[in-house]
Design an enzyme around this catalytic site. Sequence first.
Site, PDB file in Angstrom:
ATOM      1  N   TYR A  57      48.781  29.559  -1.666  1.00 21.06           N
ATOM      2  CA  TYR A  57      47.316  29.608  -1.558  1.00 21.06           C
ATOM      3  C   TYR A  57      46.900  29.595  -0.090  1.00 21.06           C
ATOM      4  CZ  TYR A  57      42.551  27.608  -1.868  1.00 21.06           C
ATOM      5  OH  TYR A  57      41.211  27.343  -1.721  1.00 21.06           O
ATOM      6  N   SER A  58      47.502  28.659   0.660  1.00 24.35           N
ATOM      7  CA  SER A  58      47.171  28.498   2.068  1.00 24.35           C
ATOM      8  C   SER A  58      47.481  29.780   2.852  1.00 24.35           C
ATOM      9  CB  SER A  58      47.991  27.316   2.593  1.00 24.35           C
ATOM     10  OG  SER A  58      47.740  27.090   3.926  1.00 24.35           O
ATOM     11  N   ALA A  59      48.603  30.423   2.537  1.00 24.12           N
ATOM     12  CA  ALA A  59      48.980  31.672   3.230  1.00 24.12           C
ATOM     13  C   ALA A  59      47.890  32.728   3.042  1.00 24.12           C
ATOM     14  CB  ALA A  59      50.310  32.188   2.687  1.00 24.12           C
TER      15      ALA A  59
ATOM     16  N   MET B 221      41.122  41.319 -10.122  1.00 23.01           N
ATOM     17  CA  MET B 221      41.354  41.711  -8.721  1.00 23.01           C
ATOM     18  C   MET B 221      42.855  41.813  -8.424  1.00 23.01           C
ATOM     19  SD  MET B 221      38.539  42.271  -7.101  1.00 23.01           S
ATOM     20  CE  MET B 221      36.785  42.036  -7.402  1.00 23.01           C
TER      21      MET B 221
ATOM     22  N   THR C 154      34.686  21.546  -8.479  1.00 17.36           N
ATOM     23  CA  THR C 154      34.737  22.536  -9.571  1.00 17.36           C
ATOM     24  C   THR C 154      35.804  22.091 -10.573  1.00 17.36           C
ATOM     25  OG1 THR C 154      36.377  23.906  -8.441  1.00 17.36           O
ATOM     26  CG2 THR C 154      34.073  24.398  -7.986  1.00 17.36           C
ATOM     27  N   GLU C 155      35.646  22.566 -11.817  1.00 16.82           N
ATOM     28  CA  GLU C 155      36.570  22.138 -12.881  1.00 16.82           C
ATOM     29  C   GLU C 155      38.023  22.425 -12.519  1.00 16.82           C
ATOM     30  OE1 GLU C 155      34.048  23.132 -16.682  1.00 16.82           O
ATOM     31  OE2 GLU C 155      36.208  23.291 -17.108  1.00 16.82           O
TER      32      GLU C 155
ATOM     33  N   ASN D 227      34.646  35.638  -3.159  1.00 21.74           N
ATOM     34  CA  ASN D 227      34.822  34.228  -3.501  1.00 21.74           C
ATOM     35  C   ASN D 227      35.966  33.971  -4.483  1.00 21.74           C
ATOM     36  OD1 ASN D 227      33.694  31.386  -4.259  1.00 21.74           O
ATOM     37  ND2 ASN D 227      33.579  32.546  -6.183  1.00 21.74           N
ATOM     38  N   HIS D 228      36.399  35.000  -5.225  1.00 19.78           N
ATOM     39  CA  HIS D 228      37.379  34.771  -6.300  1.00 19.78           C
ATOM     40  C   HIS D 228      38.739  34.339  -5.749  1.00 19.78           C
ATOM     41  CE1 HIS D 228      38.021  38.854  -4.862  1.00 19.78           C
ATOM     42  NE2 HIS D 228      39.287  38.663  -5.188  1.00 19.78           N
TER      43      HIS D 228
ATOM     44  N   SER E 181      38.977  28.202   2.977  1.00 21.77           N
ATOM     45  CA  SER E 181      39.270  26.785   2.716  1.00 21.77           C
ATOM     46  C   SER E 181      39.813  26.119   3.970  1.00 21.77           C
ATOM     47  CB  SER E 181      40.332  26.740   1.612  1.00 21.77           C
ATOM     48  OG  SER E 181      41.015  25.525   1.597  1.00 21.77           O
TER      49      SER E 181
END
Length: 276
Positions: free
Chosen positions: A166-168, A76, A203-204, A102-103, A153
């Site tokens: 990630y949060s952005a 993606m 999750t792992e 979801n990715h 999230s």
Amino acid sequence: FYFYSAPPSFKEEMLRGKRVIVTGASSGIGEQMAYHLARMETHLLLTARTEAKLQKVVEQCLELGAASARYISGSMEDPSFPEVVVREAENTWGGLDMLILNHIGHSTFNYFDGNVGHIRKLLETNFLSYVAMTTSALPMLKESEGSIVVVSSLAGKVGSPFAASYSATKFALDGFFSSLRHEFIMDKVNVSITLCILGYINTESAVRAISHVIRDKPAPKEECALEIVKAGFLRQRELHYPPWVVGTAVLLRDIAPEFLDSSIRSSYRVENLKRT
Ligand SMILES: NC(=O)C1=CN([C@@H]2O[C@H](COP(=O)(O)OP(=O)(O)OC[C@H]3O[C@@H](n4cnc5c(N)ncnc54)[C@H](OP(=O)(O)O)[C@@H]3O)[C@@H](O)[C@H]2O)C=CC1
Ligand SMILES: C[C@H](CCC(=O)O)[C@H]1CC[C@H]2[C@@H]3C(=O)C[C@@H]4C[C@H](O)CC[C@]4(C)[C@H]3CC[C@]12C
């Protein structure tokens, strides 16, 4: 709680024969959603980068009872790939009932290191590809009066340290899809949008990234995946999972933000973070 938890009226047979795309389905929550949907006898198109893992998940889905299951592999991060996935669904099924986005691309859990290039890439993978898939899939979803499920999230509702990039990308999802939901309602487009606000799940990749820094016990990915599928099918506006943890944080964000921020900071074992 009333608004955000799935009412008990959900029956697994309601999803039988529905055509569903699941992204990020080679591991973690996406893989578990694929297994639930397979048991519910849906038609599945799964995607992620790693072909060998997707092959195994597809085999397992067929054993569990999927009406059909296939995969398409790719990244993606490539701006042309979202449309390729949607075309595959169109060519195979001629329609689509549910799009589960979801990715996520890889990010580290640490102090922001000033790498703007990484944020650009992550926005492509975690945000722009969601927008691109939605855009390509919309004609089919309008036709079926289907559903879009966006996996986000707590980091997309509340600021927290060590996950700035990630949060952005997760805040961006809320902005875009909440705006789009208004437009659908105003324009009488009967396509639902469910935004899933998840806390720490076992999750792992998540456990590997943060178990040395966060003491909390993660919630189970199997149950989380089922709640997402239910919420999407029931056309809920938002899912909060686990409900108590996420619900409390979102409430405190609005009524006691300083208190929330300081309790977030004190929940980390900062001494265990290695600065990169
Ligand atoms: N686990 C948690 O604690 C939480 C998770 N979430 C959200 O849940 C969702 C799933 O997370 P989780 O199951 O933990 O993550 P995983 O790391 O287990 O799964 C991520 C999936 O995305 C795929 N992926 C990674 N990079 C790319 C790429 N460039 N292009 C296409 N696919 C890619 C991976 O497969 P491959 O490597 O084969 O491409 C894999 O299938 C995410 O949206 C995450 O933000 C939200 C809150 C908490
Ligand atoms: C850094 C992780 C990604 C690892 C990878 O790319 O391989 C993050 C993936 C999910 C994140 C967690 C999440 O979204 C829920 C919480 C949100 C809070 O605001 C911060 C803590 C989280 C547990 C968060 C931590 C980073 C991830 C595990």
